[in-house]
Design an enzyme around this catalytic site. Structure first.
Site: not given
Length: 530
Positions: A197, A318, A412
């Site tokens: 990320s 995600e 995610h």
């Protein structure tokens, strides 16, 4: 051969001499662990909002048995805290790192993995239990994790201070590792920079940074492409905080504010932002120095990181971590046309793209269409472009195992417990639930170990057939062009130009029907987060 890096051991733990002094670690299950080693001076007083400075050297042996202080940060909201662990350790000396090694032998010359945590550049730390580097050390890789400045202190944009302090912290840590890791048994010529990320976005920026050239052998970008933020977007975040605090938007004024009040204000202003909907936020900006231009374009053009091998990928769903907490997934579905209009504005597309996604996924709800569109626009397509520009040196993956918790899917950050082979610990189960298949943990972790050691994670590199390794139910397999149909929908004919940036005195971008829809959706989402 003896030198500043010479290692000794006593009855309580291994001792290693670093460039700034000796540190004593601990043996834990046969792994030598060193925690809380300072790589830069505490960023307080005149060093607050400034680039990092070297730490003061110390005499004697410094204890390195516990994690050091974490960078100042607001806590996650209750909706996200139920899924994500984020320990807070008080103290000013937050620019510190941790090392896990099979044995601190200078002659070992083992591969090194340097971990950059995620958290939207506002949260996270190296103390998150999921990031236990002992599993990498167990398998012959020296693992290093770091803390770096976050939020307003790491990425605020001011007229009286250099930008990108948090990224400069990361560069300082990378340089420390390159200089010192040999004493811990690592090979400074085989450093793999790995992040997820915001950590992956940071790794991409460092790959393109002229000052980091020659320090990185390989890189792993998990759910984050190389990118820079529009400077006006970051300025809006700073100005909105300054307005609430009733102070000038300068580093000097912010440095005088009580830190708890500063973090509370940052969290309040940040409620209006999200990866799906955008909004003012902190991010890496072009500064003409450490970030001389767009890092993605520099890497695509071949001007940066020549010869560096890349492992890159994403999770299948995600967006679900961004929309499931607090019931936002159902809320976006209910808003229907407003949500689609917001996605079109966020992705700068015409109607052809969402229509194409509808045709490819006729049973998908609005939230899934919005989420996958935004994920492709922000994340997957940039990584595809980067892989296309560097055939034979990139490997791509998709994590597709669904969480055992309701509605999260393969969201995610879910892959982190698999990469670190820590899926059985409570901090991983907060997101994955119980029952993460150990064989999938072993397969994914093993791929990262092989990549750090050799550059080959175990499947063919990127070429015209677009091989993507799928880590999901039933074990890993390779698919060829699994998202090519979606990516084909994006072209100059289906997108609209990015609007001109706001001026320094204008806090709002040009108002259009689509941007008005985005604002309505942001306000609605923010109200639900209160």
């Amino acid at each position: 051969m003896k030198g500043w890096w010479a290692m000794t051991a006593d009855q309580t733990g291994p001792v290693v001499r670093t460039p700034h002094g000796a540190v004593r670690g601990r043996y834990e299950k046969g792994i030598a662990v060193f925690r809380g080693i300072p790589y830069a001076a505490p960023p307080v007083g005149p060093l607050r909002f400034r680039p990092p400075e070297p730490p003061e050297s110390w005499d004697g042996v410094r204890e390195a048995g516990a994690f050091g202080p974490t960078a100042p940060k607001p806590p996650y909201s209750e909706a996200f805290a139920q899924y994500l662990a984020d320990p807070e350790i008080p103290g000013d000396d937050c620019l510190n790192l941790n090392v896990w090694t099979p044995e601190p032998d200078p002659g070992a010359r083992l591969p090194v993995l340097l971990w950059l945590h995620g958290g939207a550049l506002t949260r996270g730390s190296s103390a998150v239990p999921v990031y236990d580097g002992s599993t990498f050390a167990r398998d012959g890789v020296v693992c290093v994790s770091i803390n770096y400045r976050l939020g307003i202190e790491g990425y605020g944009l001011f007229p009286d201070a250099p930008p990108n302090s948090g990224l400069r912290d990361q560069l300082a840590a990378l340089r420390w590792v390159h200089e010192a890791i040999g004493a811990f048994g690592g090979d400074p010529g085989r450093i793999t920079l790995c992040g997820q990320s915001a950590g992956a976005i940071s790794a991409g920026a460092l790959l393109a940074a002229p000052q980091a050239r020659g320090l990185i052998r390989r890189a792993v970008l998990q759910s984050g492409p190389p990118e820079v933020f529009d400077r006006d977007k970051v300025r809006r975040m700073v100005r909105r905080m300054a307005t609430r605090l009733r102070i000038p938007a300068t580093a000097e004024a912010f440095a005088a504010v009580d830190r708890d009040l500063l973090l509370h204000t940052q969290a309040e202003v940040g409620r209006l932002s999200s990866p799906v909907l955008g909004g003012p936020a902190f991010g890496i900006v072009v500064d003409g120095d450490l970030v001389p231009g767009d890092p993605l374009q520099a890497l695509i053009d071949g001007d940066a990181a020549p010869g560096v091998e890349l492992l890159m990928g994403w999770t299948r769903d995600e967006y679900r971590l961004w929309l499931v907490p607090g019931g936002l997934l159902e809320h976006v579905d209910r808003l229907g046309p407003v949500s689609l209009a917001g996605a079109m504005a966020r992705c700068r597309t015409g109607h052809e793209v969402p229509r194409g996604y509808r045709a490819l996924h006729p049973n998908a709800g609005t939230a899934e269409i919005v989420g996958q569109m935004v994920t492709d626009h922000l994340l997957r397509i940039p990584l595809h472009r980067l892989a296309d520009s560097r055939p034979g040196t990139c490997h791509l993956y998709e994590f597709a195992w669904p969480s055992g918790l309701p509605s999260l899917g393969a969201c995610h950050a879910l892959e982190l417990g698999f990469v670190f082979d820590s899926g059985a610990i409570p901090a991983s189960q907060k997101l994955a639930g119980e029952g993460a298949p150990p064989e999938l943990c072993a397969a994914m972790h093993g791929a990262w170990v092989r990549f750090a050691a050799t550059g080959d994670p175990g499947w063919e590199p990127w070429d015209a057939s677009h091989p993507v390794r799928i880590f999901g139910d039933g074990g890993p397999y390779t698919a060829y062009g699994p998202r090519d149909a979606e990516f084909a929908l994006w072209s100059p004919a289906t997108t609209v130009p990015e609007p001109a940036p706001a001026t320094d005195t204008d806090d709002r971008p040009p108002r259009t029907e689509l941007t008005a829809a985005v604002r309505r959706l942001r306000r609605s989402v923010a109200a639900r987060r209160r």
